[in-house]
Motif scaffolding. Structure first.
Motif, PDB file in Angstrom:
ATOM      1  N   HIS A  72       0.831  -1.200   0.000  1.00 18.60           N
ATOM      2  CA  HIS A  72       0.000   0.000   0.000  1.00 18.60           C
ATOM      3  C   HIS A  72       0.873   1.262   0.000  1.00 18.60           C
ATOM      4  O   HIS A  72       0.611   2.210  -0.756  1.00 18.60           O
ATOM      5  CB  HIS A  72      -0.931  -0.015   1.207  1.00 18.60           C
ATOM      6  N   VAL A  73       1.907   1.254   0.811  1.00 14.06           N
ATOM      7  CA  VAL A  73       2.827   2.394   0.852  1.00 14.06           C
ATOM      8  C   VAL A  73       3.482   2.599  -0.508  1.00 14.06           C
ATOM      9  O   VAL A  73       3.728   3.738  -0.937  1.00 14.06           O
ATOM     10  CB  VAL A  73       3.893   2.186   1.949  1.00 14.06           C
ATOM     11  N   ALA A  74       3.736   1.496  -1.218  1.00 16.94           N
ATOM     12  CA  ALA A  74       4.378   1.571  -2.534  1.00 16.94           C
ATOM     13  C   ALA A  74       3.407   1.993  -3.635  1.00 16.94           C
ATOM     14  O   ALA A  74       3.817   2.139  -4.789  1.00 16.94           O
ATOM     15  CB  ALA A  74       5.002   0.225  -2.879  1.00 16.94           C
ATOM     16  N   GLY A  75       2.138   2.167  -3.299  1.00 15.92           N
ATOM     17  CA  GLY A  75       1.174   2.668  -4.269  1.00 15.92           C
ATOM     18  C   GLY A  75       0.366   1.618  -4.986  1.00 15.92           C
ATOM     19  O   GLY A  75      -0.373   1.949  -5.923  1.00 15.92           O
ATOM     20  N   LEU A  76       0.445   0.359  -4.574  1.00 17.95           N
ATOM     21  CA  LEU A  76      -0.364  -0.675  -5.196  1.00 17.95           C
ATOM     22  C   LEU A  76      -1.737  -0.740  -4.520  1.00 17.95           C
ATOM     23  O   LEU A  76      -1.842  -0.593  -3.296  1.00 17.95           O
ATOM     24  CB  LEU A  76       0.317  -2.047  -5.101  1.00 17.95           C
ATOM     25  N   GLU A  77      -2.772  -0.942  -5.332  1.00 12.01           N
ATOM     26  CA  GLU A  77      -4.127  -1.018  -4.783  1.00 12.01           C
ATOM     27  C   GLU A  77      -4.395  -2.442  -4.313  1.00 12.01           C
ATOM     28  O   GLU A  77      -4.776  -3.318  -5.101  1.00 12.01           O
ATOM     29  CB  GLU A  77      -5.142  -0.582  -5.827  1.00 12.01           C
ATOM     30  N   VAL A  78      -4.175  -2.660  -3.053  1.00 11.57           N
ATOM     31  CA  VAL A  78      -4.364  -3.955  -2.417  1.00 11.57           C
ATOM     32  C   VAL A  78      -5.171  -3.725  -1.136  1.00 11.57           C
ATOM     33  O   VAL A  78      -5.318  -2.589  -0.681  1.00 11.57           O
ATOM     34  CB  VAL A  78      -3.008  -4.615  -2.079  1.00 11.57           C
ATOM     35  N   PRO A  79      -5.722  -4.789  -0.547  1.00 15.66           N
ATOM     36  CA  PRO A  79      -6.493  -4.609   0.684  1.00 15.66           C
ATOM     37  C   PRO A  79      -5.651  -3.949   1.782  1.00 15.66           C
ATOM     38  O   PRO A  79      -4.508  -4.334   2.021  1.00 15.66           O
ATOM     39  CB  PRO A  79      -6.879  -6.045   1.062  1.00 15.66           C
ATOM     40  N   LEU A  80      -6.234  -2.958   2.439  1.00 17.39           N
ATOM     41  CA  LEU A  80      -5.534  -2.213   3.491  1.00 17.39           C
ATOM     42  C   LEU A  80      -6.048  -2.656   4.858  1.00 17.39           C
ATOM     43  O   LEU A  80      -7.216  -2.444   5.184  1.00 17.39           O
ATOM     44  CB  LEU A  80      -5.751  -0.714   3.322  1.00 17.39           C
ATOM     45  N   PRO A  81      -5.201  -3.303   5.679  1.00 13.16           N
ATOM     46  CA  PRO A  81      -5.633  -3.714   7.024  1.00 13.16           C
ATOM     47  C   PRO A  81      -5.906  -2.489   7.894  1.00 13.16           C
ATOM     48  O   PRO A  81      -5.170  -1.495   7.854  1.00 13.16           O
ATOM     49  CB  PRO A  81      -4.441  -4.518   7.559  1.00 13.16           C
ATOM     50  N   ILE A  82      -6.967  -2.565   8.691  1.00 13.97           N
ATOM     51  CA  ILE A  82      -7.351  -1.480   9.585  1.00 13.97           C
ATOM     52  C   ILE A  82      -7.020  -1.869  11.024  1.00 13.97           C
ATOM     53  O   ILE A  82      -7.519  -2.882  11.526  1.00 13.97           O
ATOM     54  CB  ILE A  82      -8.855  -1.171   9.467  1.00 13.97           C
TER      55      ILE A  82
END
Length: 327
Positions: A72-82
């Protein structure tokens, strides 16, 4: 069969660690994991995953989440854990029947699951995204304690297969057993020759099939990293064909995927040469999975000809014609 009321109680127990007043919980799917849609009172939406009991340990899940955060930090659209109120995204819940489940809340991702009628050009986008995923994997320093399953012949089609034994599948005949065993031996030999150099073998998604994509217009997002692990990078292309290896569009899917991947990644002749072995190994792994899930709707939906289709693919493989005369 899992009691939905029990699952809802487990979901509510997991959500107690989040500040989500007036959240509405809707059961979306019961598969390997259980997925709920969570509609918070402030309009935000989430996906809650209740893990299959006993499959992944807490350290394995934390490792998956660490990679997702880095992607996510690298800019890929993947599921983001909350994370919950304690800053940790992994919850462990127990409810009634003595079963313990791990649970993770993710930010919601829009899109729909594609079918096998997907425009083959979508595999170009998938190839591009997979190349970015692999590029990140090769350059990422895994944190201390990182642990994920290793997907090799031993754990896919061998005696320690994590999805079950292919030779225990209902309806297996002596001739079918001999054919599949021959394929397994040949695949093992080819993969041993291909080797595990870091350019070929590393951290991958490992289950990038159509069911784990979300498509919105010309946009494709990758979801469900539950089986991410250590394997051959080309395994992600083999997995993209899962359950549809004999579809008439497979050659076009593969061509588009390779074209997209090559825009930022590198494909060697050795990678192309090993692909049929990875495809037939994946199909045999899925055959084993149908044996351990033979009473599920997912397996019933494959239809009565899926086993024979697998044997047809195995025959094509032994003749050196897989990915040439299928479909």
């Amino acid at each position: 069969m899992t009691d939905p009321a029990l699952l809802y109680r487990q979901a509510h127990t997991a959500l107690a660690d989040y500040r989500l007043p007036d959240a509405q919980t809707t059961l979306l799917s019961i598969s390997e994991n259980v997925i709920f849609r969570i509609d918070a009172g402030d309009g935000r939406r989430y996906a809650l995953r209740l893990h299959r009991p006993g499959y992944h340990s807490a350290p394995e899940i934390r490792s998956e989440l660490a990679w997702l955060d880095a992607l996510h930090v690298a800019g890929l659209e993947v599921p983001l854990p909350i994370p919950a109120h304690d800053g940790m995204p992994l919850r462990t819940v127990q409810c009634g029947d003595g079963v313990t489940r791990h649970a993770v809340l993710f930010a919601w991702m829009d899109g729909t699951e594609p079918t096998s009628d997907i425009d083959p050009a979508a595999f170009d986008r998938l190839g591009r995204m997979t190349a970015r995923l692999h590029g990140h994997s090769r350059g990422w320093t895994r944190p201390d304690g990182f642990i994920r399953k290793i997907w090799t012949p031993d754990t896919m089609t061998g005696p320690h297969a994590l999805w079950g034994r292919w030779d225990w599948v209902p309806g297996m005949t002596p001739s079918a057993h001999d054919l599949i065993a021959q394929c397994v031996r040949q695949v093992d030999a080819q993969l041993a020759g291909y080797g595990m150099h870091p350019d070929r073998f590393g951290l991958i998604h490992a289950d990038l099939r159509l069911a784990n994509l979300l498509v919105s217009g010309t946009h494709t997002r990758l979801i469900d990293f539950d089986d991410c692990g250590i394997s051959w990078f080309m395994q992600d292309l083999a997995a993209a064909l899962s359950f549809h290896e004999d579809h008439p569009h497979v050659p076009r899917w593969v061509d588009h995927w390779l074209r997209g991947y090559s825009t930022t990644g590198t494909i060697t002749q050795a990678d192309l040469d090993i692909l049929p072995a990875l495809v037939i190994q994946r199909r045999i792994q899925l055959l084993a999975w149908t044996g351990t899930h033979h009473d599920t709707q997912q397996v019933h939906s494959l239809g009565p000809d899926w086993f024979d289709g697998t044997l047809g693919l195995c025959h094509a493989w032994t003749r050196g014609r897989l990915l040439r005369d299928i479909g």
